[in-house]
Design a protein around this motif. Structure first.
Motif, PDB file in Angstrom:
ATOM      1  N   ARG A 310       0.938  -1.018   0.026  1.00 52.60           N
ATOM      2  CA  ARG A 310      -0.044   0.197   0.270  1.00 52.60           C
ATOM      3  C   ARG A 310       0.806   2.088   0.158  1.00 52.60           C
ATOM      4  O   ARG A 310       0.403   2.251  -0.555  1.00 52.60           O
ATOM      5  CB  ARG A 310      -0.706   0.044   1.254  1.00 52.60           C
ATOM      6  CG  ARG A 310      -2.096   1.260   1.344  1.00 52.60           C
ATOM      7  CD  ARG A 310      -3.297   1.023   2.719  1.00 52.60           C
ATOM      8  NE  ARG A 310      -4.087  -0.420   2.424  1.00 52.60           N
ATOM      9  CZ  ARG A 310      -3.842  -1.027   3.394  1.00 52.60           C
ATOM     10  NH1 ARG A 310      -2.525  -1.659   3.702  1.00 52.60           N
ATOM     11  NH2 ARG A 310      -4.517  -2.597   2.820  1.00 52.60           N
ATOM     12  N   SER A 313       2.373   2.248  -3.164  1.00 56.76           N
ATOM     13  CA  SER A 313       1.165   2.277  -4.382  1.00 56.76           C
ATOM     14  C   SER A 313       1.204   3.684  -4.264  1.00 56.76           C
ATOM     15  O   SER A 313       1.317   4.596  -5.318  1.00 56.76           O
ATOM     16  CB  SER A 313      -0.027   1.598  -4.110  1.00 56.76           C
ATOM     17  OG  SER A 313      -0.875   1.845  -5.226  1.00 56.76           O
ATOM     18  N   GLN A 314       1.273   4.732  -3.155  1.00 57.47           N
ATOM     19  CA  GLN A 314       0.814   6.157  -3.044  1.00 57.47           C
ATOM     20  C   GLN A 314       2.199   6.758  -3.671  1.00 57.47           C
ATOM     21  O   GLN A 314       2.347   7.341  -3.898  1.00 57.47           O
ATOM     22  CB  GLN A 314       0.804   6.327  -1.221  1.00 57.47           C
ATOM     23  CG  GLN A 314      -0.187   6.203  -0.665  1.00 57.47           C
ATOM     24  CD  GLN A 314      -0.458   5.541   0.740  1.00 57.47           C
ATOM     25  OE1 GLN A 314       0.727   6.018   1.043  1.00 57.47           O
ATOM     26  NE2 GLN A 314      -1.481   5.900   1.124  1.00 57.47           N
ATOM     27  N   ASN A 317       1.501   6.940  -7.241  1.00 58.94           N
ATOM     28  CA  ASN A 317       0.736   7.624  -8.381  1.00 58.94           C
ATOM     29  C   ASN A 317       1.696   9.339  -8.138  1.00 58.94           C
ATOM     30  O   ASN A 317       0.616   9.511  -9.229  1.00 58.94           O
ATOM     31  CB  ASN A 317      -0.267   8.057  -6.427  1.00 58.94           C
ATOM     32  CG  ASN A 317      -1.651   6.703  -6.651  1.00 58.94           C
ATOM     33  OD1 ASN A 317      -1.405   5.882  -7.780  1.00 58.94           O
ATOM     34  ND2 ASN A 317      -1.873   6.760  -5.790  1.00 58.94           N
ATOM     35  N   TYR A 373       0.173  -0.802 -12.401  1.00 59.95           N
ATOM     36  CA  TYR A 373      -1.051  -1.906 -11.566  1.00 59.95           C
ATOM     37  C   TYR A 373      -0.886  -3.002 -11.701  1.00 59.95           C
ATOM     38  O   TYR A 373      -1.209  -4.333 -11.259  1.00 59.95           O
ATOM     39  CB  TYR A 373      -2.293  -1.182 -12.004  1.00 59.95           C
ATOM     40  CG  TYR A 373      -3.296   0.018 -11.509  1.00 59.95           C
ATOM     41  CD1 TYR A 373      -3.417  -0.056 -10.053  1.00 59.95           C
ATOM     42  CD2 TYR A 373      -3.026   0.931 -12.199  1.00 59.95           C
ATOM     43  CE1 TYR A 373      -3.303   1.170  -9.389  1.00 59.95           C
ATOM     44  CE2 TYR A 373      -3.951   1.799 -11.941  1.00 59.95           C
ATOM     45  CZ  TYR A 373      -3.697   2.460 -10.613  1.00 59.95           C
ATOM     46  OH  TYR A 373      -4.119   3.638 -10.044  1.00 59.95           O
ATOM     47  N   VAL A 429      -6.653  -1.332 -12.320  1.00 58.54           N
ATOM     48  CA  VAL A 429      -7.513  -0.315 -11.934  1.00 58.54           C
ATOM     49  C   VAL A 429      -8.578  -0.957 -10.506  1.00 58.54           C
ATOM     50  O   VAL A 429      -8.310  -1.250  -9.453  1.00 58.54           O
ATOM     51  CB  VAL A 429      -7.564   0.774 -12.117  1.00 58.54           C
ATOM     52  CG1 VAL A 429      -8.085   2.189 -10.775  1.00 58.54           C
ATOM     53  CG2 VAL A 429      -6.527   1.429 -13.276  1.00 58.54           C
ATOM     54  N   ASN A 433      -7.598  -2.348  -6.504  1.00 54.83           N
ATOM     55  CA  ASN A 433      -7.809  -1.928  -5.018  1.00 54.83           C
ATOM     56  C   ASN A 433      -8.826  -2.933  -4.665  1.00 54.83           C
ATOM     57  O   ASN A 433      -8.385  -2.866  -3.552  1.00 54.83           O
ATOM     58  CB  ASN A 433      -8.793  -0.810  -5.727  1.00 54.83           C
ATOM     59  CG  ASN A 433      -8.134   0.340  -5.970  1.00 54.83           C
ATOM     60  OD1 ASN A 433      -7.055   1.164  -5.041  1.00 54.83           O
ATOM     61  ND2 ASN A 433      -7.983   1.195  -7.576  1.00 54.83           N
ATOM     62  N   LYS A 434      -9.564  -3.330  -5.467  1.00 54.02           N
ATOM     63  CA  LYS A 434     -10.120  -4.727  -4.438  1.00 54.02           C
ATOM     64  C   LYS A 434      -9.300  -5.944  -4.124  1.00 54.02           C
ATOM     65  O   LYS A 434      -9.710  -6.261  -2.580  1.00 54.02           O
ATOM     66  CB  LYS A 434     -10.665  -5.644  -5.729  1.00 54.02           C
ATOM     67  CG  LYS A 434     -12.242  -4.902  -5.682  1.00 54.02           C
ATOM     68  CD  LYS A 434     -13.162  -5.957  -6.964  1.00 54.02           C
ATOM     69  CE  LYS A 434     -14.496  -5.187  -7.131  1.00 54.02           C
ATOM     70  NZ  LYS A 434     -15.260  -4.535  -5.951  1.00 54.02           N
ATOM     71  N   ASN A 437      -7.287  -4.282  -1.317  1.00 52.17           N
ATOM     72  CA  ASN A 437      -8.589  -3.474   0.356  1.00 52.17           C
ATOM     73  C   ASN A 437      -9.103  -4.843   0.538  1.00 52.17           C
ATOM     74  O   ASN A 437     -10.562  -4.826   1.601  1.00 52.17           O
ATOM     75  CB  ASN A 437      -9.529  -3.055   0.001  1.00 52.17           C
ATOM     76  CG  ASN A 437      -8.834  -1.347  -0.503  1.00 52.17           C
ATOM     77  OD1 ASN A 437      -8.128  -0.503  -0.009  1.00 52.17           O
ATOM     78  ND2 ASN A 437      -9.556  -0.722  -1.663  1.00 52.17           N
TER      79      ASN A 437
END
Length: 446
Positions: A310, A313-314, A317, A373, A429, A433-434, A437
């Motif tokens: 996580r 990933s930030q 971005n 991704y 994408v 995200n699925k 999370n």
């Protein structure tokens, strides 16, 4: 921060820094190679060579995804300290590659010898009379490299992608030196240029094999007694998924040279490739950063360390936003760059329209976002949805043919390339995200 997390991050940072220098070196070699080869061959023969290069990339990817399957399985075994299984995976991969390459080589040689390659590539026999012999030499050398290139996947599975980048850069550098030598000696014929560019990477891997498996990692040395049918079947199952993803990518871009040569003219391939080489420098830089995340993600996922993923990933971005700005600037200054790079270097008048550069920038940007991704999804083995989305590659060729026939404009051809990448990007994408999370169920999980 746990020890494993700290080691993973340190190794990743080291490889990213080393890869930046290596990729910068490789990019410089590529930039020099473009005008040098153009000077040696001229625009027509250079366009044919670029088209052949695209065909050779197809051969290089006929490993049914075993290379990427190897890097995932090897990273997982190393994470769990399963050294015997790791050697079995390496040995089984090499054995399967050998079994693939011999019938592949025979088939390709028969096709080259008994089919009209001049008509297929839209090449004039009086300009390149040695085309058939050049193809035979190129295919033979590339098929030999086909087996040994798995060495790079071993290093990537060990979270050492910088070494794989080094092997690739050395091959490119040797090709440049051989091409320059041919030019200076006055023997830069089409046949010799093809041989120089295909024998160079083979020579590097031949030297890398004993260093890797006798000096550096003897516990991974391939051996017939470690070839395992169960490991081979697992690799084949995972590898075939990677293979179809590779094929989809090849259809959407690597066939572009062939299609442009067929739909337009071989000369049109050269400005298209110049725009690609220039704009793809951004993708090269992005890949340098992203590639180590692939197997670092595998390691983190196997250990259940989703916080690390996580956090990484930030950071990506922010990187994507910076890349968008950089691409706009590159398009704006491209006329001056081309003038310095091509026209002033060799005096060639090859024109690259601004619209072509802008469309190439859009295409590369879409690829970069998708890669951001897909590297995570590849690392955790979530390939099924990506496979479903390769349907866009199936419609690419007929759609590109229809649009090109109607408009007779290469910019519309490139617009089709961009369009065919959007559905896969959107799905990547959502699935990323699925999974991140903990909401991935059913088809979104694998």
């Amino acid at each position: 921060m746990s020890k494993s997390k700290d080691n993973r991050t340190k190794l990743l940072v080291k490889n990213v820094i080393a890869s930046f220098f290596i990729k910068g070196w490789a990019a410089s070699v590529a930039l020099i190679m473009v005008p040098l080869t153009l000077e040696c061959l001229g625009q027509y023969q250079n366009g044919v060579w670029l088209t052949i290069s695209s065909l050779l990339v197809w051969v290089d990817h006929m490993d049914i995804g075993l290379g990427n399957g190897l890097r995932n399985k090897l990273a997982a075994h190393i994470a769990h300290q399963e050294m015997q299984e790791a050697r079995q995976v390496v040995s089984s991969t090499m054995a399967m590659l050998v079994c693939i390459v011999f019938p592949l080589l025979l088939l390709l040689l028969l096709l080259i010898w008994y089919t009209d390659v001049y008509h297929f590539l839209n090449v004039k026999p009086d300009i390149i009379p040695e085309l058939r012999i050049a193809l035979i030499c190129a295919v033979t050398l590339v098929c030999m490299t086909f087996v040994l290139k798995f060495i790079g996947n071993v290093y990537m599975g060990l979270q050492l992608p910088a070494v794989n980048n080094m092997l690739l850069a050395l091959g490119q550098t040797l090709a440049l030196l051989l091409t320059a030598a041919l030019y200076w000696c006055g023997h830069a014929s089409f046949l010799f240029i093809v041989i120089a560019n295909t024998v160079a990477p083979l020579a590097v891997y031949v030297l890398a094999y004993p260093y890797t498996f006798w000096l550096r990692f003897p516990y991974l040395r391939p051996s017939l007694k470690f070839v395992n049918l169960h490991s081979a079947l697992e690799l084949g199952n995972l590898g075939i998924k990677f293979f179809w993803l590779q094929v989809a990518g090849l259809i959407q871009f690597m066939t572009a040279n062939i299609l442009i040569s067929r739909f337009f003219t071989p000369e049109m391939v050269t400005p298209y490739q110049i725009a690609y080489r220039y704009i793809s420098l951004v993708m090269v830089g992005f890949t340098v950063i992203c590639m180590p995340f692939w197997n670092a993600t595998t390691d983190a996922y196997e250990r259940g360390d989703m916080d690390w993923i996580r956090h990484a990933s930030q950071k990506m971005n922010w990187m994507i936003m910076g890349i968008a700005v950089l691409l706009v600037l590159m398009v704006a200054v491209s006329p001056w760059v081309y003038q310095l790079w091509i026209q002033r270097w060799i005096g060639d008048t090859c024109n690259v329209p601004l619209g072509m550069t802008a469309m190439m920038a859009l295409y590369i940007f879409l690829l970069i976002i998708s890669m951001r991704y897909s590297y995570f999804l590849n690392g955790v083995g979530a390939l099924r949805l990506q496979l479903y989305m390769t349907v866009s590659a199936i419609v690419f060729i007929p759609l590109a043919w229809a649009v090109s026939s109607y408009t007779h404009d290469i910019l519309w051809f490139m617009a089709v390339m961009c369009f065919c990448n959007i559905p896969g990007l959107v799905v990547n994408v959502i699935q990323f995200n699925k999974i991140l999370n903990g909401q991935a169920t059913g088809i979104w999980r694998y």
